[in-house]
Design a protein around this motif. Sequence first.
Motif, PDB file in Angstrom:
ATOM      1  N   ALA A   1       5.854  -7.239  -9.192  1.00  0.00           N
ATOM      2  CA  ALA A   1       7.270  -7.429  -9.407  1.00  0.00           C
ATOM      3  C   ALA A   1       8.016  -6.169  -9.322  1.00  0.00           C
ATOM      4  O   ALA A   1       9.076  -6.031  -9.953  1.00  0.00           O
ATOM      5  N   ALA A   2       7.576  -5.087  -8.728  1.00  0.00           N
ATOM      6  CA  ALA A   2       8.067  -3.735  -8.433  1.00  0.00           C
ATOM      7  C   ALA A   2       9.760  -4.150  -7.544  1.00  0.00           C
ATOM      8  O   ALA A   2       9.380  -4.757  -6.650  1.00  0.00           O
ATOM      9  N   ASP A   3      10.775  -3.408  -8.155  1.00  0.00           N
ATOM     10  CA  ASP A   3      11.805  -3.343  -7.485  1.00  0.00           C
ATOM     11  C   ASP A   3      11.807  -2.155  -6.655  1.00  0.00           C
ATOM     12  O   ASP A   3      12.079  -1.147  -7.062  1.00  0.00           O
ATOM     13  N   LEU A   4      11.573  -2.260  -5.143  1.00  0.00           N
ATOM     14  CA  LEU A   4      11.491  -1.214  -4.213  1.00  0.00           C
ATOM     15  C   LEU A   4      12.600  -1.179  -3.334  1.00  0.00           C
ATOM     16  O   LEU A   4      12.600  -0.815  -2.189  1.00  0.00           O
ATOM     17  N   ARG A   5      13.724  -1.946  -3.551  1.00  0.00           N
ATOM     18  CA  ARG A   5      15.090  -1.901  -2.816  1.00  0.00           C
ATOM     19  C   ARG A   5      15.342  -0.606  -2.073  1.00  0.00           C
ATOM     20  O   ARG A   5      15.518   0.196  -2.824  1.00  0.00           O
ATOM     21  N   GLY A   6      15.410  -0.606  -0.902  1.00  0.00           N
ATOM     22  CA  GLY A   6      15.848   0.520  -0.148  1.00  0.00           C
ATOM     23  C   GLY A   6      14.966   1.683  -0.116  1.00  0.00           C
ATOM     24  O   GLY A   6      15.484   2.887   0.518  1.00  0.00           O
ATOM     25  N   VAL A   7      13.690   1.471  -0.680  1.00  0.00           N
ATOM     26  CA  VAL A   7      12.780   2.747  -0.507  1.00  0.00           C
ATOM     27  C   VAL A   7      11.990   2.892   0.825  1.00  0.00           C
ATOM     28  O   VAL A   7      11.739   2.041   1.613  1.00  0.00           O
ATOM     29  N   ASN A   8      12.022   4.255   1.261  1.00  0.00           N
ATOM     30  CA  ASN A   8      11.254   4.482   2.127  1.00  0.00           C
ATOM     31  C   ASN A   8       9.839   4.489   2.006  1.00  0.00           C
ATOM     32  O   ASN A   8       9.305   5.660   1.446  1.00  0.00           O
ATOM     33  N   LEU A   9       9.022   3.705   2.436  1.00  0.00           N
ATOM     34  CA  LEU A   9       7.560   3.496   2.376  1.00  0.00           C
ATOM     35  C   LEU A   9       6.697   3.925   3.288  1.00  0.00           C
ATOM     36  O   LEU A   9       5.609   3.816   3.608  1.00  0.00           O
ATOM     37  N   ARG A  10       7.426   4.080   4.593  1.00  0.00           N
ATOM     38  CA  ARG A  10       6.903   4.597   5.978  1.00  0.00           C
ATOM     39  C   ARG A  10       5.418   5.057   5.721  1.00  0.00           C
ATOM     40  O   ARG A  10       5.372   6.303   5.148  1.00  0.00           O
ATOM     41  N   GLY A  11       4.517   4.456   6.460  1.00  0.00           N
ATOM     42  CA  GLY A  11       3.289   5.123   6.677  1.00  0.00           C
ATOM     43  C   GLY A  11       2.631   5.181   5.345  1.00  0.00           C
ATOM     44  O   GLY A  11       1.213   5.729   5.319  1.00  0.00           O
ATOM     45  N   LEU A  12       2.888   4.418   4.373  1.00  0.00           N
ATOM     46  CA  LEU A  12       2.174   4.285   3.066  1.00  0.00           C
ATOM     47  C   LEU A  12       0.624   3.964   3.315  1.00  0.00           C
ATOM     48  O   LEU A  12       0.616   2.736   4.094  1.00  0.00           O
ATOM     49  N   ASP A  13      -0.321   4.401   2.569  1.00  0.00           N
ATOM     50  CA  ASP A  13      -1.606   3.730   2.547  1.00  0.00           C
ATOM     51  C   ASP A  13      -1.582   2.827   1.645  1.00  0.00           C
ATOM     52  O   ASP A  13      -1.735   3.126   0.273  1.00  0.00           O
ATOM     53  N   ALA A  14      -1.395   1.376   1.847  1.00  0.00           N
ATOM     54  CA  ALA A  14      -1.251   0.441   0.889  1.00  0.00           C
ATOM     55  C   ALA A  14      -2.538  -0.380   0.491  1.00  0.00           C
ATOM     56  O   ALA A  14      -2.390  -1.482  -0.321  1.00  0.00           O
ATOM     57  N   ALA A  15      -3.704   0.136   1.070  1.00  0.00           N
ATOM     58  CA  ALA A  15      -5.068  -0.536   0.700  1.00  0.00           C
ATOM     59  C   ALA A  15      -5.076  -0.403  -0.905  1.00  0.00           C
ATOM     60  O   ALA A  15      -5.003   0.531  -1.393  1.00  0.00           O
ATOM     61  N   GLY A  16      -5.396  -1.876  -1.532  1.00  0.00           N
ATOM     62  CA  GLY A  16      -5.665  -1.760  -2.804  1.00  0.00           C
ATOM     63  C   GLY A  16      -4.609  -1.664  -3.762  1.00  0.00           C
ATOM     64  O   GLY A  16      -4.481  -1.429  -5.079  1.00  0.00           O
ATOM     65  N   ILE A  17      -3.428  -2.084  -3.338  1.00  0.00           N
ATOM     66  CA  ILE A  17      -2.056  -2.117  -4.130  1.00  0.00           C
ATOM     67  C   ILE A  17      -1.753  -3.574  -4.354  1.00  0.00           C
ATOM     68  O   ILE A  17      -1.738  -4.193  -3.115  1.00  0.00           O
ATOM     69  N   ASP A  18      -1.427  -3.850  -5.496  1.00  0.00           N
ATOM     70  CA  ASP A  18      -1.015  -5.246  -5.805  1.00  0.00           C
ATOM     71  C   ASP A  18       0.531  -5.157  -5.782  1.00  0.00           C
ATOM     72  O   ASP A  18       1.105  -4.609  -6.798  1.00  0.00           O
ATOM     73  N   PHE A  19       1.093  -5.928  -4.574  1.00  0.00           N
ATOM     74  CA  PHE A  19       2.570  -6.086  -4.557  1.00  0.00           C
ATOM     75  C   PHE A  19       3.066  -7.117  -4.924  1.00  0.00           C
ATOM     76  O   PHE A  19       4.057  -7.731  -4.197  1.00  0.00           O
ATOM     77  N   ARG A  20       2.300  -8.023  -5.458  1.00  0.00           N
ATOM     78  CA  ARG A  20       2.578  -9.490  -5.715  1.00  0.00           C
ATOM     79  C   ARG A  20       4.030  -9.572  -6.419  1.00  0.00           C
ATOM     80  O   ARG A  20       4.117  -8.969  -7.337  1.00  0.00           O
TER      81      ARG A  20
END
Length: 85
Positions: A8-27
């Motif tokens: 439930a993170a509010d990441l509006r407009g954030v630059n996450l380009r190239g993030l290593d997203a393995a193991g992140i809970d973005f539900r």
Amino acid sequence: AGLIDLQAADLRGVNLRGLDAAGIDFRHAYFRSCDLRGIDFRQTLLEGASMNRANISGCFFADDLPAEEIVMSLTTGTRLRCRAK
């Protein structure tokens, strides 16, 4: 190491380009207008996330997330629904 909890993170407009997203809970996270280019989401929990107007060029998504769900989320802001495994 467990999941990184960004539910439930509010990441509006954030630059996450190239993030290593393995193991992140973005539900149920909110990615409106985010730069998500190049992220591999195959090992990431995305159920219920919204990606309205996000840039997803070069992203990988899990096989249980239909392309139609991604398109609907990008264009109308609907929440992502994954297929049952």
